[in-house]
Design an enzyme around this catalytic site. Sequence first.
Site, mmCIF file in Angstrom:
data_model
loop_
_atom_site.group_PDB
_atom_site.id
_atom_site.type_symbol
_atom_site.label_atom_id
_atom_site.label_comp_id
_atom_site.label_asym_id
_atom_site.label_seq_id
_atom_site.Cartn_x
_atom_site.Cartn_y
_atom_site.Cartn_z
ATOM 1 N N ASP A 125 0.860 -1.174 0.000
ATOM 2 C CA ASP A 125 0.000 0.000 0.000
ATOM 3 C C ASP A 125 0.902 1.232 0.000
ATOM 4 O OD1 ASP A 125 -2.145 1.703 0.041
ATOM 5 O OD2 ASP A 125 -3.235 0.614 1.582
HETATM 6 C C1 BGC Z 1 -5.134 3.112 0.277
HETATM 7 C C2 BGC Z 1 -5.316 2.099 -0.827
HETATM 8 C C3 BGC Z 1 -5.164 2.743 -2.176
HETATM 9 C C4 BGC Z 1 -3.814 3.426 -2.208
HETATM 10 C C5 BGC Z 1 -3.387 3.920 -3.543
HETATM 11 C C6 BGC Z 1 -3.923 3.999 0.072
HETATM 12 O O1 BGC Z 1 -3.889 5.054 0.950
HETATM 13 O O2 BGC Z 1 -5.053 2.446 1.511
HETATM 14 O O3 BGC Z 1 -6.557 1.467 -0.704
HETATM 15 O O4 BGC Z 1 -5.307 1.794 -3.192
HETATM 16 O O5 BGC Z 1 -3.820 4.461 -1.250
HETATM 17 O O6 BGC Z 1 -4.171 4.758 -4.137
#
Ligand code: BGC
Length: 737
Positions: free
Chosen positions: A277
């Site tokens: 993530d």
């Molecule tokens: C979130 C994810 C997301 C990612 C990228 C993060 O802060 O937890 O769900 O896909 O950002 O966009």
Amino acid sequence: MDIEQLLKEMSVFEKIMQCTQLISSFYRGTKVEDNAANAIGPYTQLGLKQEDIYLAGSVNFLSDETGAMLPASELRRIQKECMERSPHHIPTLFVQDVIHGYVTIYPIPLAMAATFNPDLMERCAAMAAKEASMNGVDMALGPMVDLARDARWGRVAEGFGEDPFLGAAMAKASVYGYQGRQDKKAKISYEHVGSCMKHFAGYGAPEAGRDYNLVDMSELTFRSFYLPNYQAAIEAGVSAAMSAFHAFDGIPVTGNKKILKTLLRDELHFEGVVMSDYAACTELITQGVAENEEEAAYLSLEATCDIEMMTTVYAQSVPVLLKQGKIKMSQLDDACRRVLTVKERLGLFIDPYRQCDEQKAKTLFLCPKHRELAKEAAEESAVLLKNDGILPLPKQGKKVALIGPLASNPRILGTWRCGGQEKDSVTMLQGLQEKIGANNVVYARGCDIDYRGTDEREIPLAVQKAKEADVVILCLGEDEDDSGESASKTNLTLPDIQKKLYRAVLAVNPNIVLCVFNGRPLVLTEENETARAILDCFFPGSECGHAIADLLFGDANPSGKLPMSFPRNVGQCPLYYNHVNTGRPRSDEYHRCWNQSAYIDSPNTPLYPFGYGLSYTKFAYGPLRLSKKVLQQGKADSLTVSCDITNIGPCDGKETAQLYLRDLVGSVVRPVRELKGFQKVFLRKGETKTVSFEIQEDLLAFVASDFQKRAEPGRFRVWIGSSSDVIDGDEFVLNKE
Ligand code: BGC
């Protein structure tokens, strides 16, 4: 593409960069960075030179400085540069959080779960895939399949609720919708996109509902309830997985070999690519399991995290780690191979643009067909929580006051609205005006949507309008960004200022139809006592006003069912229907009882249970019929349980018949009931239909204390009903082999 040959030819740095995901603004020559880039600064801050960025294996956050989504022409330009400037002309992979629509926005995933309609889920995800793909997106960072039981956690909006049977069905449908239904390794067509399930694993259970917090649960609970959704996505062929932020069993998942390697890859046979993530690799340092970037890179690569998102611990440290012999070239090759393989599956080596086309994309965005589908989903997802008969409203002869901060508010798309824009959403006011004529609706905002609001100056005007009306449609709830990531809450009631508005209106007009907009279960105890009807709309998306107006005025009949229990008060969280029995179960909901598992100031039960939702018509369930009372273990035996459902009310409608089972005695404590099947049936007024469910041994299987899944002989109770608080039921026995 001969990936093995390519791997042989690539330099170490090229391989590392395939495992690096960057942000689109790096490629746009802009000094002003958008929000996401702000968090990490320019690429130089990541230790990268300009020529390095063209080697990045994937690019995220495909929007400009104003947040507007980049057009296909811009993604083509970036892709072309990557192809030209990288030594082996490897296309990059454009990923984006396409969660519930791309430009045409359908209801948030929690609301989609309320449809109990996987086919509709699949069609909606396919629509999002088509729009996204035509605009140059290669992979959706969805679905989020994290099971969630705690309404304080804001991200419940992004998932499918508290039940693994429903969650698994929706997870599968989403992956099919994004990628198309085909063999696990087959090519993903250009009309579709790759799908990345997230956030592996157990991210939906942060302590106290606070986002990113520690997750601490038994392996039994994890395997029984939280794992099935991910398994379903894998079965559907999901091509990528995102590791979760939190520490699980003491180790943040991105650096947790037991979770990513042993469980996800070795046990669940997931062969796709794993990405971290956002910045999660460097967060291993903040979380205190890595001293520095080198250790963070080591842990992540050891865990088989293939792609790091928006950080460069691999770029900075993998060469050193290789030199020191701490990691092997084969580990880097494996990670890189998985990235290249997903690109191959997406057809990027044949056409790096995947036929994206700005003009064609524009004709898809918000086209009548897509709007129609978004409306269908919004209609099917709304849940009628209460109705004393005031709904549906007549289209003529009543003066309607439309009041509330969500009444004429385009912020009804919900979290992660991607390319969805406020100007394209149909508000409640627009919907109502179209339905019954502008002259027949008076409108007052009443107060601001901000939950910290204290300004009461607009309330008197709203009260005045309510006084003059026959019926008040009150639109209250959350701002669309008050649920979602980083939006945990300790208070689940309507914001104070909205409560004030509600009470002031109620004092002059009791004919309140409350439309709630929310990304999570809210505490509606007071409103349940006093409103004449409550319709839970969640965040319905682009077609909000049209869909909800149809429902309020009877051109559509509500059929949504709750995918999460709604608590009476926040102190009950986490709250879920499929809990186990204690040795001292509460016998009476309304009295203080000694020696029982209870609260002294609240019943244990929710205000509205899982699976609950009313209709304008009434469904009568006939007695259960079991084809037999004994099932033989180990003989591929099956029994059928069925019942007749009759529409005994005034209009046609859809009902979701739900099958619940309870294993009365097991080697580990078993839930008091579990959803094991559902069927959504359409019944004309007066019509009777039979619903039947087949029960086989594998439906009775559960995770035992050795973590193996199997059914145990003994007695089972079975119910078919319209929600999880169905009573009566019948019993059957699974006989020993
Ligand atoms: C979130 C994810 C997301 C990612 C990228 C993060 O802060 O937890 O769900 O896909 O950002 O966009």
